[in-house]
Design an enzyme around this catalytic site. Structure first.
Site, PDB file in Angstrom:
ATOM      1  N   ASP A 197     -22.632 -35.368 -47.517  1.00  0.00           N
ATOM      2  CA  ASP A 197     -22.510 -36.805 -47.288  1.00  0.00           C
ATOM      3  C   ASP A 197     -22.277 -37.546 -48.605  1.00  0.00           C
ATOM      4  O   ASP A 197     -22.501 -37.010 -49.690  1.00  0.00           O
ATOM      5  CB  ASP A 197     -23.815 -37.280 -46.623  1.00  0.00           C
ATOM      6  CG  ASP A 197     -23.643 -38.540 -45.806  1.00  0.00           C
ATOM      7  OD1 ASP A 197     -22.573 -39.160 -45.867  1.00  0.00           O
ATOM      8  OD2 ASP A 197     -24.608 -38.909 -45.099  1.00  0.00           O
TER       9      ASP A 197
ATOM     10  N   ASP B  69     -19.122 -43.178 -38.455  1.00  0.00           N
ATOM     11  CA  ASP B  69     -20.490 -43.391 -37.979  1.00  0.00           C
ATOM     12  C   ASP B  69     -20.487 -44.162 -36.666  1.00  0.00           C
ATOM     13  O   ASP B  69     -21.535 -44.366 -36.063  1.00  0.00           O
ATOM     14  CB  ASP B  69     -21.298 -44.176 -39.023  1.00  0.00           C
ATOM     15  CG  ASP B  69     -21.927 -43.251 -40.056  1.00  0.00           C
ATOM     16  OD1 ASP B  69     -21.826 -42.025 -39.899  1.00  0.00           O
ATOM     17  OD2 ASP B  69     -22.512 -43.770 -41.031  1.00  0.00           O
TER      18      ASP B  69
END
Ligand code: DGJ
Length: 757
Positions: free
Chosen positions: A476, A537
């Protein structure tokens, strides 16, 4: 020379299966661009070249008293400065005494394979052939190599540039585009992909009329704001018809592409790393190399253009053990638990996932240091034993004992100010003298241009994945860069790619899924290490449909992580039914990101059927040839096909009274007869079940219930399916039917077409 690359008396042709790229050396040693488009032959150069028969009034002559020697109209392969070409220059260089460049042909080399990058940037591999054109500035001060690589079956040509200082004096490079070409093409529309967090890959179409269109990212990364890939299409090109050219970069840092049209109708197109605040000093003999760019052309519509990109990325960018493997269905704990978990919760989620058919369990953020929320602990990769008393290895053993793969989250490029790593090495972050350091998501970014920082990450991530027997890593990165110059970004990317190569090329069994708050770094550079990337997301199915569709213009479905999450959705508060959430995620690499243990029996039954269905069609859904259908605003439809079998998703945004008939178009089928099926999903009930629908009512022991969609088996020819087959009507106020398609708003069904033996 080989079948892909031809040269004759200073004329060059690069051929792919369906395209040709032609240029030649002109009377002044400059490279004249002739053609990029449908396949032609080298002997067409004269016919296809610009006929420069008349002088232009104010133009500057390149050669004294030769009226047609002006440089401002000829289409070039790379634009010089200071010699009478007033279009955007492709490189900007300064040296004691000037800024002009005048690169002229000095020779060429060919090879049957690609030329590996010298500087450590990743590039495509397994080429059909390559051509290096050597140019030298007419003062002898510097040289420029233009490297062209051909990928015949993908119909892709890659380009990059290398600038070399031949002089004793220093040169400063302020721009060096990976590619540049001057297209004499009319009626072009530029399609580029923009957005932000939870809003990636929104397609924007702008006509290329006059002046300059510049799209760029200046966040340090390829960014969720503007993807490096873009398309130029004719204004009447559709998904199935018409011409289009596509351009993209194998690069993950800030980028810039420029498309400018002059009044002679020349469209100069160029792209590369972002040159803002870029300044690179080259000493004698030193060189600067650009990231690799790749481009394609099709005269058969946008789908065909995307298919070229998909083929190229699958065969020449993605690499390693997972390149062609079916990707596992995963369960990720992030949207289920966020930071609040212990081993017991994780194990029961994994167990429930396993029962429903999932193959990989991923432990997301929150497993190390003091990371109980996003304020602390980032950078300290020692396990939190309050949450995981037996460490990562203890959890990983339990997951493996269930016969599941085990995955782990990291965010190695960032550090919280409240972390042991930052306290020990406050100088390791990206910072500028005398300025306050800015946080994003309570983080600083580490300075990956520094060797010791790279080594810390290589060592720590490597240690944890080895000790923990980790099969999958989610890498990430959750903020934009600040306090950086263009020069720094280039150096950061060299560091990042070294880190990724050292960790993952040495551990090819690990499946890497890159993520950057979703799609903040969704690019072909990352795909050289990471076969799949977390697309966004935003897990709201209808929003996600648009994001995945946008991404599909440039990237194949096998690169797009796509998860079913809980409702009301965490990003939009919207509730979309479970089968529709699946119908969107199925066109990607499927995962589940919700607390499966909390679901009722009907929902569990539906998910179990979804996963079984996905596995049955997974090869197509991840690796099949992908088509978008031209739809109105209320609908969307995608197909994946291998010629003999296809899966089609049909999506409705909003229900309309007296809804019009909808057709399903199935592209990409061989000629023949097909059996048409529909996934008989169970839609959990949100209305009292009317008696007419009784025959499709499903109930479970815990009292939960849903409507199972029904379908009457049907056969159709490939011709009828590509023409468009009318689907059963959705609800209209005069009645209900067991074969009705439901739900109505945000509805979707998945159909299959299987060739009859
Ligand atoms: C952002 C990612 O996109 C999410 O999927 C999740 O991993 C969080 N970071 C964790 O902090």
């Amino acid at each position: 020379m080989n079948q892909y690359i031809e040269e004759h008396n200073g004329m060059f042709a690069l051929h792919t299966d369906h395209t040709s790229y032609l240029f030649r050396v002109d009377a002044y040693g400059h490279l004249e661009h002739i053609h990029y488009g449908r396949r032609v032959s080298l002997s067409d150069e004269e016919a296809l070249s610009l006929k420069q028969t008349l002088p232009y009034g104010t133009a500057v002559e390149y050669e004294d008293n030769v009226q047609r020697s002006f440089r401002d109209i000829e289409p070039f392969e790379y634009g010089n400065s200071g010699i009478g070409d007033y279009r955007t220059p492709s490189c900007l260089v300064s040296y004691a005494g000037g800024t002009s460049t005048d690169f002229a042909f000095a020779g060429f080399d060919t090879d049957d394979k690609e030329q590996v990058m010298q500087n450590g940037f990743p590039c495509a591999y397994d080429a059909s052939g390559s051509l290096t054109i050597h140019l030298v500035d007419k003062t002898g001060r510097m040289a420029l190599d233009l490297i062209y690589t051909v990928y015949g079956k993908s119909d892709v040509i890659t380009r990059r540039a290398v600038l070399i200082n031949l002089s004793e004096e220093e040169l400063t490079v302020n721009r060096l585009m990976s590619y540049s070409l001057d297209m004499m093409e009319d009626n072009l529309v530029m399609m580029s992909f923009h957005g932000n967090w939870v809003k990636e890959m929104q397609r924007k179409d702008v006509p290329v009329n006059a002046g300059t269109i510049s799209i760029s990212s200046r966040t340090g990364f390829s960014s969720n704001m503007t993807n490096p890939g873009f398309i130029l299409r004719r204004n009447d090109t559709t998904e199935m018809h018409g011409e289009a050219w596509g351009f993209n970069l194998v690069y993950s840092g800030s980028h810039k592409s420029i498309v400018s049209r002059d009044e002679h109708g020349c469209v100069r197109v160029m792209g590369g790393f972002n040159d803002e605040n870029f300044s690179w000093t080259l000493g004698n003999g030193e060189q600067l190399e650009t990231p690799e760019a790749f481009m394609t052309y099709s005269d058969a519509g946008m789908n065909s253009l995307s298919q070229h990109f998909h083929h190229f990325i699958r065969h020449h960018i993605v690499r390693g053990a997972w390149q062609y493997k079916e990707r596992p269905v995963l369960v990720n704990d992030w949207e289920a638990f966020l930071f609040t978990f212990d081993e017991e919760k994780l194990v029961s989620l994994a167990q429930q996932g396993k029962e429903l058919g999932a193959e990989l369990f991923v432990l997301d953020d929150g497993w190390f240091g003091e990371r109980n929320d996003d304020h602390a602990g980032l950078g300290d990769y020692n396990v939190n034993t309050k949450k995981l008393p037996e460490g990562i290895r203890g959890l990983s053993d339990k997951i493996h004992a269930m016969d599941m793969l085990f995955g782990l989250w990291f965010e190695p490029e960032a550090v919280n100010p409240d972390s042991d790593l930052y306290r020990a090495h406050p100088d390791w972050i990206i910072q500028e003298d005398g300025r306050r350091n800015l946080t994003g998501r309570y983080e600083y970014l580490l300075d990956l241009s520094r060797r010791e920082v790279q080594d810390y990450i290589i060592e720590n991530v490597g240690r944890v994945v080895d000790e923990g027997h980790v099969d999958y890593v989610k890498w990430d990165m959750n903020r934009h860069m600040t306090a950086m110059s263009g020069t720094f970004v280039y150096k950061y990317m060299l560091g990042l790619y070294r880190v990724l190569g050292e960790i993952f090329y040495k551990r090819p069994h690990i499946l890497l899924e890159s993520c950057a708050s979703g799609g903040n770094r969704f690019d072909a550079g990352m795909m050289c290490y990471s076969p799949q990337i977390w697309t966004s997301d935003d897990t709201d199915a209808m929003e996600r449909l648009g994001i995945q569709k946008g991404a599909s213009y440039l990237y194949p479905l096998s690169t797009m992580g796509a998860h079913v999450s809980a409702v009301p959705n965490a990003q939009t508060m919207r509730s979309i039914s479970l089968p529709v959430r699946f119908a969107v995620s199925a066109f990607g690499v499927l995962g589940y990101e919700l607390d499966l243990t909390e679901l009722n029996d009907i929902e569990k039954k539906e998910i179990k059927e979804q996963i079984a269905w996905y596995k049955q069609h997974r090869h197509l859904l991840q690796y099949g040839t992908f088509y978008r259908t031209d739809c109105d605003d209320a609908h969307e439809s995608f197909t994946v096909s291998d010629g003999k079998e296809a899966v089609t998703g049909v999506y409705r945004r909003m229900m309309m009274a007296a809804a019009p008939m909808e057709r399903m178009h199935v592209a990409g089928l061989e000629q023949g007869e097909y059996e048409i099926g529909m996934r008989n999903a169970i839609v959990p009930l949100d209305i009292p079940c009317p008696s007419e629908l009784g025959s499709c009512l499903e109930t479970a022991e815990d009292g939960s219930s849903g409507i199972r969609l029904l379908w009457k088996p049907l056969c159709a020819s490939s011709a009828a399916l590509s023409y468009g087959m009318p689907l059963p009507l959705v609800f209209n106020s005069s009645g209900l039917s067991p074969y009705m398609r439901y739900p109505l708003d945000f509805g979707a069904e998945l159909y299959t077409a299987v060739k009859k033996k």
